[in-house]
Design a protein around this motif. Structure first.
Motif, PDB file in Angstrom:
ATOM      1  N   ASP A  29       0.830  -1.156   0.105  1.00 14.16           N
ATOM      2  CA  ASP A  29      -0.016  -0.104  -0.128  1.00 14.16           C
ATOM      3  C   ASP A  29       0.892   1.199   0.103  1.00 14.16           C
ATOM      4  O   ASP A  29       1.935   1.354   0.571  1.00 14.16           O
ATOM      5  N   GLY A  32      -2.922   4.607  -0.161  1.00 16.31           N
ATOM      6  CA  GLY A  32      -4.244   4.015  -0.448  1.00 16.31           C
ATOM      7  C   GLY A  32      -4.499   3.299  -1.493  1.00 16.31           C
ATOM      8  O   GLY A  32      -5.575   2.887  -2.004  1.00 16.31           O
ATOM      9  N   GLN A  33      -3.348   3.077  -2.461  1.00 20.42           N
ATOM     10  CA  GLN A  33      -3.313   2.377  -3.593  1.00 20.42           C
ATOM     11  C   GLN A  33      -1.931   1.639  -3.523  1.00 20.42           C
ATOM     12  O   GLN A  33      -1.304   1.869  -2.901  1.00 20.42           O
ATOM     13  N   THR A  34      -2.004   0.508  -4.165  1.00 24.62           N
ATOM     14  CA  THR A  34      -0.981  -0.521  -4.588  1.00 24.62           C
ATOM     15  C   THR A  34       0.257   0.355  -5.337  1.00 24.62           C
ATOM     16  O   THR A  34      -0.075   1.191  -5.999  1.00 24.62           O
ATOM     17  N   ALA A  37      -0.557  -0.018  -8.818  1.00 21.66           N
ATOM     18  CA  ALA A  37      -1.861   0.515  -9.283  1.00 21.66           C
ATOM     19  C   ALA A  37      -1.193   1.949  -9.601  1.00 21.66           C
ATOM     20  O   ALA A  37      -1.575   2.763 -10.814  1.00 21.66           O
ATOM     21  N   ARG A  38      -0.328   2.431  -9.002  1.00 19.40           N
ATOM     22  CA  ARG A  38       0.135   3.880  -9.344  1.00 19.40           C
ATOM     23  C   ARG A  38       0.878   3.794 -10.632  1.00 19.40           C
ATOM     24  O   ARG A  38       1.017   4.835 -11.499  1.00 19.40           O
ATOM     25  N   ALA A  41      -1.332   3.540 -13.432  1.00 15.61           N
ATOM     26  CA  ALA A  41      -2.134   4.979 -13.614  1.00 15.61           C
ATOM     27  C   ALA A  41      -1.339   5.912 -14.613  1.00 15.61           C
ATOM     28  O   ALA A  41      -1.799   6.597 -15.408  1.00 15.61           O
ATOM     29  N   GLU A  63      -7.016  -8.461 -10.643  1.00 12.59           N
ATOM     30  CA  GLU A  63      -7.600  -7.196 -10.224  1.00 12.59           C
ATOM     31  C   GLU A  63      -7.222  -6.181 -11.085  1.00 12.59           C
ATOM     32  O   GLU A  63      -8.112  -4.945 -11.408  1.00 12.59           O
ATOM     33  N   TYR A  64      -6.156  -6.201 -11.932  1.00 16.82           N
ATOM     34  CA  TYR A  64      -5.700  -5.132 -12.628  1.00 16.82           C
ATOM     35  C   TYR A  64      -5.931  -4.947 -14.224  1.00 16.82           C
ATOM     36  O   TYR A  64      -6.073  -4.009 -14.870  1.00 16.82           O
ATOM     37  N   PRO A 108       6.833   4.620  -8.636  1.00  9.99           N
ATOM     38  CA  PRO A 108       5.550   5.333  -8.088  1.00  9.99           C
ATOM     39  C   PRO A 108       5.690   6.891  -8.709  1.00  9.99           C
ATOM     40  O   PRO A 108       4.243   7.603  -8.990  1.00  9.99           O
ATOM     41  N   ARG A 201       6.037   6.625   1.073  1.00  5.11           N
ATOM     42  CA  ARG A 201       4.616   6.996   1.966  1.00  5.11           C
ATOM     43  C   ARG A 201       4.820   8.358   2.627  1.00  5.11           C
ATOM     44  O   ARG A 201       3.957   8.985   2.509  1.00  5.11           O
TER      45      ARG A 201
END
Length: 210
Positions: A29, A32-34, A37-38, A41, A63-64, A108, A201
């Motif tokens: 994480d 709030g996103q993996t 996922a970042r 995006a 899920e991706y 990220p 983070r």
């Protein structure tokens, strides 16, 4: 020069994450996103099509919603193995593809103009990203015509992506540091360790300024 639809985007997610302690660090994480996922995006809008290069069970990436390509024929041989597997997949499933754009799964802060800038400077050859005094050979564009050289390197167990890029006379494209929460951050900062994750983070805890 190829259009974005002729460039296949690939996230290299087949590493074993040993320095991270094992597992899939891309699933950690981050605000709030993996991490993965970042990266998706940031990278997806830059290419005509995006896929994942992985090892192991593809179901964990379901899920991706992306096609997954495994480098099972050359396991444990690093990014070049993944790149070769993706090129072979593209011959069958993306025949209009003329080049592969690669990024790692742990960056990220990836800029939103990586592909455009690499493609603009490469003169139809290989281009890799640099920042500060660092080279990032997994952040790159590789023409499909480089497949024989990649296969030859794998067969010889010459697994350094940077050395292969140099052999292919890759153009180095410099990217500036990013301004995030009053800090200068490498745009290709990669999360290799738990400490790196803590640093990322902290940066994501506030608004991104640049």
């Amino acid at each position: 020069m190829p259009t974005s639809n002729q460039i296949l985007g690939v996230i290299l997610a087949g590493g074993r994450s040993r320095r991270f302690g094992g597992g899939d660090k891309g699933f950690a994480d981050l605000g709030g996103q993996t991490i993965l996922a970042r990266v998706i995006a940031q990278f997806r809008p830059q290419v005509g099509r995006l896929i994942l290069n992985i090892n192991g069970d593809p179901g964990r990436f379901a899920e991706y919603g992306l096609v997954t390509v495994s480098d099972d024929e050359n396991p444990e041989l690093g990014p070049l193995s993944g790149l070769l597997a993706v090129m072979d997949w593209a011959v069958q499933h993306a025949p209009d593809c003329t080049a592969i754009a690669t990024v790692s799964a742990d960056v990220p802060f990836l800029p939103n103009d990586v592909v455009a800038r690499l493609d603009a400077d490469r003169a139809n050859g290989v281009a890799i990203a640099t920042s500060g005094d660092r080279r990032h050979p997994t952040i790159a564009i590789w023409p499909m015509s480089t497949r024989p050289t990649i296969a030859e390197a794998l067969n010889a167990r010459a697994l350094s992506v940077d050395k292969l890029a140099a052999k292919l006379k890759a153009v180095a494209v410099a990217f500036p540091m990013r301004d995030i929460r009053d800090a200068k951050v490498d745009p290709f900062f990669n999360i290799n360790t738990p400490d790196d994750l803590s640093t990322a983070r902290a940066l994501f805890a506030g608004p991104t300024e640049g």
